[in-house]
Design a protein around this motif. Sequence first.
Motif, mmCIF file in Angstrom:
data_model
loop_
_atom_site.group_PDB
_atom_site.id
_atom_site.type_symbol
_atom_site.label_atom_id
_atom_site.label_comp_id
_atom_site.label_asym_id
_atom_site.label_seq_id
_atom_site.Cartn_x
_atom_site.Cartn_y
_atom_site.Cartn_z
ATOM 1 N N VAL A 251 0.849 -1.183 0.000
ATOM 2 C CA VAL A 251 0.000 0.000 0.000
ATOM 3 C C VAL A 251 0.890 1.239 0.000
ATOM 4 N N ILE A 252 0.635 2.142 -0.939
ATOM 5 C CA ILE A 252 1.472 3.335 -1.139
ATOM 6 C C ILE A 252 0.596 4.573 -1.064
ATOM 7 N N LEU A 253 0.983 5.530 -0.241
ATOM 8 C CA LEU A 253 0.314 6.825 -0.151
ATOM 9 C C LEU A 253 1.342 7.912 -0.420
ATOM 10 N N GLY A 254 1.077 8.777 -1.390
ATOM 11 C CA GLY A 254 2.017 9.861 -1.643
ATOM 12 C C GLY A 254 1.741 10.572 -2.947
ATOM 13 N N GLY A 255 2.362 11.724 -3.101
ATOM 14 C CA GLY A 255 2.224 12.501 -4.321
ATOM 15 C C GLY A 255 3.541 13.174 -4.645
ATOM 16 N N GLY A 256 3.621 13.718 -5.837
ATOM 17 C CA GLY A 256 4.846 14.400 -6.241
ATOM 18 C C GLY A 256 5.083 14.240 -7.724
ATOM 19 N N ASP A 257 6.087 13.458 -8.071
ATOM 20 C CA ASP A 257 6.461 13.243 -9.458
ATOM 21 C C ASP A 257 5.273 12.635 -10.220
ATOM 22 N N PRO A 258 4.736 13.352 -11.227
ATOM 23 C CA PRO A 258 3.562 12.827 -11.938
ATOM 24 C C PRO A 258 3.836 11.524 -12.682
ATOM 25 N N VAL A 259 5.086 11.319 -13.107
ATOM 26 C CA VAL A 259 5.422 10.068 -13.790
ATOM 27 C C VAL A 259 5.317 8.899 -12.814
ATOM 28 N N LEU A 260 5.857 9.085 -11.601
ATOM 29 C CA LEU A 260 5.758 8.035 -10.592
ATOM 30 C C LEU A 260 4.314 7.823 -10.159
ATOM 31 N N GLU A 261 3.575 8.919 -10.008
ATOM 32 C CA GLU A 261 2.157 8.784 -9.634
ATOM 33 C C GLU A 261 1.416 7.930 -10.650
ATOM 34 N N ALA A 262 1.630 8.226 -11.929
ATOM 35 C CA ALA A 262 0.941 7.471 -12.981
ATOM 36 C C ALA A 262 1.375 6.008 -12.982
ATOM 37 N N ALA A 263 2.672 5.774 -12.730
ATOM 38 C CA ALA A 263 3.175 4.402 -12.748
ATOM 39 C C ALA A 263 2.591 3.587 -11.596
ATOM 40 N N PHE A 264 2.529 4.174 -10.411
ATOM 41 C CA PHE A 264 1.934 3.450 -9.277
ATOM 42 C C PHE A 264 0.436 3.266 -9.487
#
Length: 457
Positions: free
Chosen positions: A313-326
Amino acid sequence: MTLSLPAGPTVHVASEVFPFSRTGGLADVLGALPAAQAAAGQPTVVVTPWYQGLEDAAQVQLVETLTVEGVGAVRLGHERRGGVDYLFLGLADFDRPGLYHADDVRRFSRFGCAVVPVLQSLGVQPRLLHGHDWHSGLVVAHAQLSGWPTVFTVHNLQYQGRWPLYEAAEWMALPGWALGPDGVEFHGEANLLKSGLMFADRVTTVSPTYAQEITTPEYGEGLEGVLQRLEREGRLHGILNGLDLERWNPRRDAYVMNYSGLRGKSGNRRRLRAEFGFDRAPILGTVSRLADQKGMDLLLRALPELVGSWNVVILGGGDPVLEAAFAGWGYHPRVAFKGGLDEALAHRIYAGADMFAMPSRFEPCGLSQMIALRYGTLPLVRETGGLVDTVPSSIGFTFGEATSEALLSSANEALATRADRAEWERRVREGMALDFSWDASARAYAALYADVLAGRG
């Protein structure tokens, strides 16, 4: 309104302060350290910007509006809480939504020019001024030029507040010599973090290991030469951050099923499983900014193998590329991802996960691993910075190389250890018993302040 402030206070200056404004760990430190110092009997004042909308979340009272030369009108707000006086400076530059913007060097330069005159207008003579991160670097310079003792803390060396010097010089109200290499200039730019380093009586970082690391090219972010000089002069120190034990207390946490030992934790694990539809495999959680520093790309690359043995389980924001990948893993029954900030979910992850991943490439101190330990969730961390200073190898699981392979190897070690129930429970109990209170840190800062004042005669 008449404002009465204590005589001879320690004055902290920072861009964000919990619970008034927050984007990360800096605010948490400023919410806890001044309170610990006030509880120890030291008069304490915190100065921070008056961001738009802040009055909606706090009982900030307008004291007066001052005019500061070169800055203009400055609204002065005040709140007293937990023995600490909080001063909020309202400049036109901060009258917009959000905390940080592309023109922050200009905004915080103007803020930096306002702090000392405002304190002087109130008749405040600080015992010592303590600036935090690059946003306060110019404040430290002006305080030092006014003859005030100063300490400057680097919370993250990566962020420096840099801008072309020919333009920034007009904002900083410094004498000509202070605009050169012995002051704010750095490779033709103004560097507000360097301002703090150069002008402070003492410089601290938020863990002993990080203080050593930043004197090397690998971690020095181009400033290792300056930091090596500070180290030679005995002006660089590492003081480990503490943790707000009232805010992060599984016995009284309003967001979780309260507990003080292993039995209570199991109820939170069951609830987290149910929330995300996880099976009976152990849960690996993380609450993090999605950024290169945090090594979240390592976790992403390890996911295909991790899900063979773990729910994640992952909670977080920031890099939009990483956000999209997760987010792209949303189809998988053993992966849950939520972007952005969610205070309640963060607490549930700390309380319900079996293990907490923090694969940082560098970590000045880190609070998440301390929270995880307090909640009985064993950390899986890279051996760097404050993670070295807070996660004993006999309790957590560590790895050296910043690679997904090294992360997986450590996760497999944790899985094998979990098969030995007695050993796992020993680690959990000992982790929950570790003392991360601010008391020791506050004493270390008190000793450092005394050293600064003694050096001043």
